[in-house]
Design an enzyme around this catalytic site. Structure first.
Site, PDB file in Angstrom:
ATOM      1  N   ASP A 166      22.345  30.232  -1.749  1.00 39.82           N
ATOM      2  CA  ASP A 166      23.062  31.131  -0.854  1.00 39.82           C
ATOM      3  C   ASP A 166      24.524  31.129  -1.288  1.00 39.82           C
ATOM      4  OD1 ASP A 166      24.406  32.459   1.094  1.00 39.82           O
ATOM      5  OD2 ASP A 166      23.494  31.402   2.790  1.00 39.82           O
ATOM      6  N   LYS A 182      29.770  39.041   1.521  1.00 37.56           N
ATOM      7  CA  LYS A 182      31.229  38.884   1.569  1.00 37.56           C
ATOM      8  C   LYS A 182      31.959  39.610   0.426  1.00 37.56           C
ATOM      9  CE  LYS A 182      30.990  35.394   4.965  1.00 37.56           C
ATOM     10  NZ  LYS A 182      30.081  34.278   5.177  1.00 37.56           N
ATOM     11  N   TYR A 207      24.962  27.079   6.707  1.00 39.84           N
ATOM     12  CA  TYR A 207      24.725  28.281   7.499  1.00 39.84           C
ATOM     13  C   TYR A 207      24.223  29.381   6.583  1.00 39.84           C
ATOM     14  CZ  TYR A 207      25.720  32.356  10.471  1.00 39.84           C
ATOM     15  OH  TYR A 207      25.626  33.511  11.203  1.00 39.84           O
TER      16      TYR A 207
END
Ligand SMILES: *Cc1c(COP(=O)(O)O)cnc(C)c1O
Length: 428
Positions: free
Chosen positions: A237, A265, A142
């Site tokens: 990522d 995050k 994702y």
């Protein structure tokens, strides 16, 4: 009446599904969500007065636990000076330096407001830099919700992508190729079939969004080798793994230098922040230096960046916490495995550093295909049982549990006892 249920009823009238991000709805575990009142350290308190040991950790950012004084230090002074200017501030330079020093592959860094923006922008830069259109991603990885990345593969992994979401035009994903994570042969095949056409490969070096899956080191090495040979940019990522697996992320752990990296995050300390960066030559493509456009009214917001800066500074000065976090995760991993064996249930524990997933599945889970064979109904029962025992797990099978420095030995002990009890109950 249960206050969470009451609020959820109101929420559903004005917010689609009652939530601002789909997994929060608890739909995949077959119940309605808990609404949070506050949180501190390892604990979340809901509006009904229940307390939980939390392993969601805001889906990864809260490596120092909830409402950490370390993260919010000096924040009131910042707020009192104004919250946004649309002009540059020094703290943005400070965090860029910290990031670049921790990730030598990121010679230059741009701050954005989310992981989604980071990956979307990195791809635009990669396409601008290489003058190619196609990108390659992996099934089950994702990378946020931008159009061209909302793609899963069809039956054949070499076919063009099929959008996973309505509203994404087929044309937009025509240039998105999809292959299998951990499969070198398929990777070579994709490159052979698209010679000189792939701008970038984007990958979660350790997938956390199909549940935690360990990469085969040879796979990551093959990725680096092939992309280099083909003039394709390799984008890591590290929105989850950055500052989580190690201070220098997965690229430090596996000793692989990507061309570009996306972060999010943890770098926001619980506020909305993302970042992307890479080699100077590539990043100089971005406006105002180059002709790849990317901008943001609130990008590099001083309050958000200050919280991130505090977090990263603490992590830099206390790198021993990474071993401590891993040790805690190992305690859970081992105890869960023992409980699974003792109870005699089909389940597997995957752990990479301080992230773990209990898959209700037979045998080793090292691919999207294996992950997707797990029994999600059983996971739903497990989740509910654990919640009743005061343990808050991610409300979906295909997510990771995150340890924080705030998790105590008591928390772990409580979690292990609950795990045993709930596993026993759900196979009856
Ligand atoms: C969470 C996540 C994103 C998206 O970040 P948002 O801040 O939710 O937009 C992208 N990539 C990975 C690997 C993620 O885990």
């Amino acid at each position: 009446m249960n206050r969470s249920i009451e609020i959820f009823e109101e929420a559903q009238k004005v917010i689609p599904g009652g939530v601002n991000s789909p997994v929060r709805a608890f739909k995949s575990v077959g119940m309605s969500p808990i609404f949070v009142q506050r949180a501190k350290g390892s604990k979340v308190f809901d509006v009904d007065g229940n307390v939980y040991v939390d392993y969601i950790g805001s889906w990864g950012p809260l490596i120092l636990g909830h409402a950490s004084d370390i993260v919010s230090e000096g924040i009131m002074a910042f707020i009192n000076n104004g919250t946004s200017y649309g002009l540059p501030t020094e703290i943005e330079v400070d965090i860029a330096k910290l990031i670049s020093e921790a990730y030598p592959s990121m010679e230059m860094v741009r701050m954005v407001n989310s992981g989604t923006e980071a990956t979307m922008s990195a791809l635009r830069v990669a396409r601008g830099y290489t003058n190619r259109n196609k990108i390659l991603k992996f099934e089950g990885c994702y990378h946020g919700h931008s159009d061209s990345l909302l793609v899963k593969s069809g039956s054949g992994t070499l076919t063009y992508g099929i959008p996973t979401s309505a509203g994404v035009p087929q044309k937009v994903v025509e240039d998105t190729l999809v292959s299998e994570f951990n499969n070198i042969e398929k990777l070579e095949e994709v490159f052979n079939n698209n010679k000189g056409e792939i701008a970038a490969v984007i990958v979660e070096p350790v997938p956390g969004n199909m549940g935690v899956i360990a990469p085969k080191v040879e796979f990551l090495e093959a990725l680096r080798r092939i992309t280099k040979e083909e003039g394709t940019l390799l984008i890591f990522d590290e929105v989850i793994t950055g500052f989580r697996m190690a201070y220098g992320g997965a690229q430090e752990v596996y000793n692989i230098e990507p061309d570009m990296t996306c972060l999010g995050k943890i770098i926001g300390g619980g506020l909305p922040v993302g970042a992307y960066g890479g080699k100077k030559e590539i990043m100089e493509m971005i406006a105002p230096l180059g002709n790849v456009y990317q901008a943001g009214t609130l990008s590099g917001n001083p309050i958000a960046v200050k919280m991130g800066y505090n977090t990263l500074t603490y992590l830099k000065e206390n790198k021993e916490i990474y071993q401590q976090l891993e040790d805690k995760a190992i305690v859970l991993e081992k105890a869960f495995q023992e409980n699974i064996k003792a109870v005699g249930i089909n389940a597997t524990v995957n752990r990479v550093k301080s992230m773990l997933t209990v898959f209700f599945s037979d045998g080793i889970v090292d691919s999207y295909e294996k992950a997707s064979q797990s029994d999600t109904t059983l996971y739903g029962k497990y989740f509910k049982g654990m919640l009743e025992e005061g343990i808050l797990l991610p409300p979906a099978q295909f997510e990771g549990m995150f340890l924080s420095t705030a998790h105590s030995d008591d928390d772990l002990e409580k979690t292990i006892l609950a795990n045993k009890k709930v596993l026993e109950n759900i196979i009856r």
